[in-house]
Write a protein that holds these residues in place. Structure first.
Motif, mmCIF file in Angstrom:
data_model
loop_
_atom_site.group_PDB
_atom_site.id
_atom_site.type_symbol
_atom_site.label_atom_id
_atom_site.label_comp_id
_atom_site.label_asym_id
_atom_site.label_seq_id
_atom_site.Cartn_x
_atom_site.Cartn_y
_atom_site.Cartn_z
ATOM 1 N N ILE A 169 0.841 -1.200 0.000
ATOM 2 C CA ILE A 169 0.000 0.000 0.000
ATOM 3 C C ILE A 169 0.873 1.246 0.000
ATOM 4 C CG2 ILE A 169 -1.672 1.322 1.359
ATOM 5 C CD1 ILE A 169 -2.813 -1.348 2.328
ATOM 6 N N SER A 170 1.935 1.251 0.778
ATOM 7 C CA SER A 170 2.844 2.391 0.826
ATOM 8 C C SER A 170 3.472 2.642 -0.543
ATOM 9 C CB SER A 170 3.946 2.151 1.875
ATOM 10 O OG SER A 170 3.380 2.004 3.159
ATOM 11 N N HIS A 171 3.803 1.557 -1.232
ATOM 12 C CA HIS A 171 4.383 1.682 -2.560
ATOM 13 C C HIS A 171 3.410 2.370 -3.513
ATOM 14 C CE1 HIS A 171 6.665 0.593 -6.132
ATOM 15 N NE2 HIS A 171 5.557 0.109 -6.647
ATOM 16 N N LEU A 172 2.153 1.978 -3.459
ATOM 17 C CA LEU A 172 1.148 2.556 -4.351
ATOM 18 C C LEU A 172 0.884 4.026 -4.038
ATOM 19 C CD1 LEU A 172 -1.434 -0.376 -4.380
ATOM 20 C CD2 LEU A 172 -0.017 0.358 -6.292
ATOM 21 N N MET A 173 1.080 4.413 -2.787
ATOM 22 C CA MET A 173 0.735 5.770 -2.362
ATOM 23 C C MET A 173 1.927 6.723 -2.335
ATOM 24 S SD MET A 173 -1.940 4.729 0.689
ATOM 25 C CE MET A 173 -2.349 6.429 1.104
ATOM 26 N N LYS A 174 3.074 6.289 -2.810
ATOM 27 C CA LYS A 174 4.241 7.176 -2.837
ATOM 28 C C LYS A 174 3.922 8.399 -3.689
ATOM 29 C CE LYS A 174 8.305 5.338 -3.518
ATOM 30 N NZ LYS A 174 9.372 4.470 -4.073
ATOM 31 N N PRO A 175 4.186 9.620 -3.189
ATOM 32 C CA PRO A 175 3.840 10.838 -3.931
ATOM 33 C C PRO A 175 4.420 10.889 -5.337
ATOM 34 C CG PRO A 175 4.478 11.359 -1.676
ATOM 35 C CD PRO A 175 4.774 9.907 -1.884
ATOM 36 N N GLU A 176 5.626 10.350 -5.536
ATOM 37 C CA GLU A 176 6.262 10.451 -6.846
ATOM 38 C C GLU A 176 5.680 9.494 -7.874
ATOM 39 O OE1 GLU A 176 10.008 7.408 -6.118
ATOM 40 O OE2 GLU A 176 10.399 9.528 -6.338
ATOM 41 N N MET A 177 4.802 8.572 -7.442
ATOM 42 C CA MET A 177 4.240 7.618 -8.398
ATOM 43 C C MET A 177 3.421 8.324 -9.470
ATOM 44 S SD MET A 177 4.478 4.537 -9.281
ATOM 45 C CE MET A 177 5.167 3.720 -7.841
ATOM 46 N N LYS A 178 2.782 9.432 -9.116
ATOM 47 C CA LYS A 178 2.028 10.194 -10.114
ATOM 48 C C LYS A 178 2.959 10.689 -11.218
ATOM 49 C CE LYS A 178 -0.629 14.419 -10.815
ATOM 50 N NZ LYS A 178 -1.138 15.673 -10.188
ATOM 51 N N ARG B 73 12.114 3.091 -16.092
ATOM 52 C CA ARG B 73 13.174 3.120 -15.068
ATOM 53 C C ARG B 73 14.315 4.026 -15.507
ATOM 54 N NH1 ARG B 73 17.754 -1.043 -14.606
ATOM 55 N NH2 ARG B 73 18.813 -0.478 -12.680
ATOM 56 N N PHE B 74 14.731 3.907 -16.779
ATOM 57 C CA PHE B 74 15.819 4.751 -17.265
ATOM 58 C C PHE B 74 15.388 6.206 -17.359
ATOM 59 C CE2 PHE B 74 18.221 6.836 -20.665
ATOM 60 C CZ PHE B 74 19.497 6.742 -20.118
ATOM 61 N N LEU B 75 14.220 6.462 -17.925
ATOM 62 C CA LEU B 75 13.757 7.844 -18.099
ATOM 63 C C LEU B 75 13.606 8.578 -16.764
ATOM 64 C CD1 LEU B 75 11.062 7.370 -20.901
ATOM 65 C CD2 LEU B 75 13.283 8.511 -21.120
ATOM 66 N N THR B 76 13.227 7.843 -15.721
ATOM 67 C CA THR B 76 13.036 8.469 -14.403
ATOM 68 C C THR B 76 14.267 8.347 -13.510
ATOM 69 O OG1 THR B 76 12.013 6.431 -13.550
ATOM 70 C CG2 THR B 76 10.536 8.116 -14.446
ATOM 71 N N GLY B 77 15.253 7.557 -13.946
ATOM 72 C CA GLY B 77 16.502 7.453 -13.202
ATOM 73 C C GLY B 77 16.415 6.643 -11.923
ATOM 74 N N LYS B 78 15.462 5.725 -11.845
ATOM 75 C CA LYS B 78 15.274 4.962 -10.622
ATOM 76 C C LYS B 78 16.241 3.778 -10.537
ATOM 77 C CE LYS B 78 12.225 7.521 -8.824
ATOM 78 N NZ LYS B 78 12.601 8.313 -7.623
ATOM 79 N N LYS B 79 16.683 3.489 -9.324
ATOM 80 C CA LYS B 79 17.680 2.450 -9.113
ATOM 81 C C LYS B 79 17.119 1.066 -9.378
ATOM 82 C CE LYS B 79 21.043 0.739 -5.726
ATOM 83 N NZ LYS B 79 21.607 0.904 -4.357
ATOM 84 N N HIS B 80 15.891 0.797 -8.925
ATOM 85 C CA HIS B 80 15.308 -0.541 -9.043
ATOM 86 C C HIS B 80 13.996 -0.468 -9.805
ATOM 87 C CE1 HIS B 80 14.002 -4.612 -8.068
ATOM 88 N NE2 HIS B 80 15.210 -4.845 -7.564
ATOM 89 N N ILE B 81 13.735 -1.488 -10.603
ATOM 90 C CA ILE B 81 12.540 -1.489 -11.440
ATOM 91 C C ILE B 81 11.256 -1.527 -10.615
ATOM 92 C CG2 ILE B 81 12.294 -4.002 -11.750
ATOM 93 C CD1 ILE B 81 12.010 -3.282 -14.834
ATOM 94 N N ARG B 82 11.322 -2.001 -9.367
ATOM 95 C CA ARG B 82 10.136 -2.012 -8.526
ATOM 96 C C ARG B 82 9.610 -0.594 -8.289
ATOM 97 N NH1 ARG B 82 10.291 -4.957 -4.398
ATOM 98 N NH2 ARG B 82 12.404 -5.817 -4.349
ATOM 99 N N GLU B 83 10.498 0.401 -8.371
ATOM 100 C CA GLU B 83 10.113 1.779 -8.084
ATOM 101 C C GLU B 83 9.236 2.394 -9.172
ATOM 102 O OE1 GLU B 83 13.369 4.224 -6.157
ATOM 103 O OE2 GLU B 83 14.570 2.587 -6.994
ATOM 104 N N ILE C 272 4.396 -12.558 -4.105
ATOM 105 C CA ILE C 272 3.455 -11.629 -4.736
ATOM 106 C C ILE C 272 2.301 -11.399 -3.775
ATOM 107 C CG2 ILE C 272 1.872 -11.284 -6.669
ATOM 108 C CD1 ILE C 272 3.753 -13.004 -8.361
ATOM 109 N N VAL C 273 2.089 -10.140 -3.388
ATOM 110 C CA VAL C 273 1.071 -9.800 -2.389
ATOM 111 C C VAL C 273 -0.254 -9.422 -3.041
ATOM 112 C CG1 VAL C 273 0.520 -8.277 -0.447
ATOM 113 C CG2 VAL C 273 2.890 -9.021 -0.824
ATOM 114 N N LEU C 274 -0.203 -8.614 -4.071
ATOM 115 C CA LEU C 274 -1.432 -8.196 -4.770
ATOM 116 C C LEU C 274 -1.267 -8.418 -6.264
ATOM 117 C CD1 LEU C 274 -2.436 -4.805 -3.061
ATOM 118 C CD2 LEU C 274 -3.693 -6.958 -2.976
#
Length: 305
Positions: free
Chosen positions: A5-14, A281-291, A303-305
């Motif tokens: 849930i925290s992952h889905l609600m991260k402000p930067e996800m938008k 992932r590359f365009l946003t510069g994130k370290k891990h693909i989960r982000e 797998i939780v959801l």
């Protein structure tokens, strides 16, 4: 559950999803302008991409028939391209590859991901590489323009790649850097680049004179690793059959595909596929693909959801 849930609600996800939306819009616009047709994906088939590495079985039994979950649509793309009037095709295809858990540490692997799969008729590997460079330059430019605020919030600066991209030979890189050459060169380079001549699946063409494999990987710089894999395709029955047997594979699952090839219906094509999540992932510069994945399926993780 709370972690998900925290992952889905991260402000930067938008912001990340806006970049993804812009990138997909750019891909569609580019393809439409070139008259490249958008196909719907195949998700179940008696046969799918054999891959050049081992994964867990991903098949189901349906009324006594074994059906594979799609690893990629390579064989289906070749069959569609039998129609002479088509200038090219692409699919945003859901792929299932049940990778072993050690791949979860790479930061770039998912067991469920979306792939932009492209195939063009009567083109050389160099012509397909040129096409891809134009596509990537267009996508990068569009996202850079349309997502200025989002990229600023994410702390990411995008540079539109300069064409033509550098090209490296895999044999030469292996001699210089060892087996881990892709990672090493990816960390050194500042722009996307190509690596050619890989020994892998039977459907990638091999030059009968030089014995080089007429295929290629597009690799992201800054240590982000592989972006796209592709090549010119084998289309002659005897060569395809021989290469399947050389790889100690069973001919039976490919019976229908081989029957088409035996009739001489397959055409010379070249193509490739790149992961949407790896692109974002590359365009946003994130370290891990989960982000950059709303519901990440990381190899080896529950797998939780």
């Amino acid at each position: 559950m709370q972690k998900t849930i925290s992952h889905l609600m991260k402000p930067e996800m938008k912001e990340i999803m806006k970049v993804q939306s812009a990138a997909l819009k750019a891909i569609d616009s580019f393809m439409y302008s070139r008259e490249i047709l958008h196909l719907m994906p195949v998700m179940l088939s008696p046969v799918t991409d054999p891959l050049c590495h081992s994964v867990f079985d991903a098949s189901i039994d349906y009324y006594g028939q074994k059906l594979e979950l799609t690893k990629s649509m390579i064989l289906h793309k070749q069959l569609v391209m039998m129609a002479d009037s088509i200038k090219g095709i692409y699919i945003v295809s859901p792929n299932i590859r049940l990778e072993f858990e050690e791949c979860g540490k790479s930061g770039k692997h998912l067991i469920e991901f979306s792939q932009v799969d492209i195939e063009l008729p009567r083109v050389s590997s160099r012509e397909f590489m040129d096409f891809t460079e134009e596509l990537y330059s267009y996508v990068f430019s569009f996202v850079k323009q349309e997502c200025k605020q989002e990229l600023k919030k994410l702390g990411r600066k995008i540079s539109v790649p300069i064409k033509p991209f550098k090209v490296f030979d895999s044999t030469e890189l292996k001699e210089k850097f060892g087996e881990d050459f892709e990672r090493i060169v990816s960390e050194k380079e500042k722009q996307p680049f190509w690596i050619t001549d890989y020994y892998r699946e039977f459907y990638d063409k091999q030059d009968p004179e030089t014995k080089k494999h007429v295929n290629y990987d597009l690799v992201y710089p800054e240590g982000f690793g592989e972006a796209l894999s592709g090549g010119e395709r084998e289309f002659e029955f005897e060569i395809i059959k021989r290469k399947i047997l050389e790889r100690k594979m069973d001919l039976a699952p490919y019976e229908s595909y081989l029957a088409v090839a035996e009739k001489g219906l397959l055409k010379p094509t070249a193509g490739g596929g790149f992961g949407v999540e790896r692109l974002i992932r590359f365009l946003t510069g994130k370290k891990h693909i989960r982000e950059v994945t709303l519901f990440p399926r990381i190899p080896g993780e529950k797998i939780v959801l």
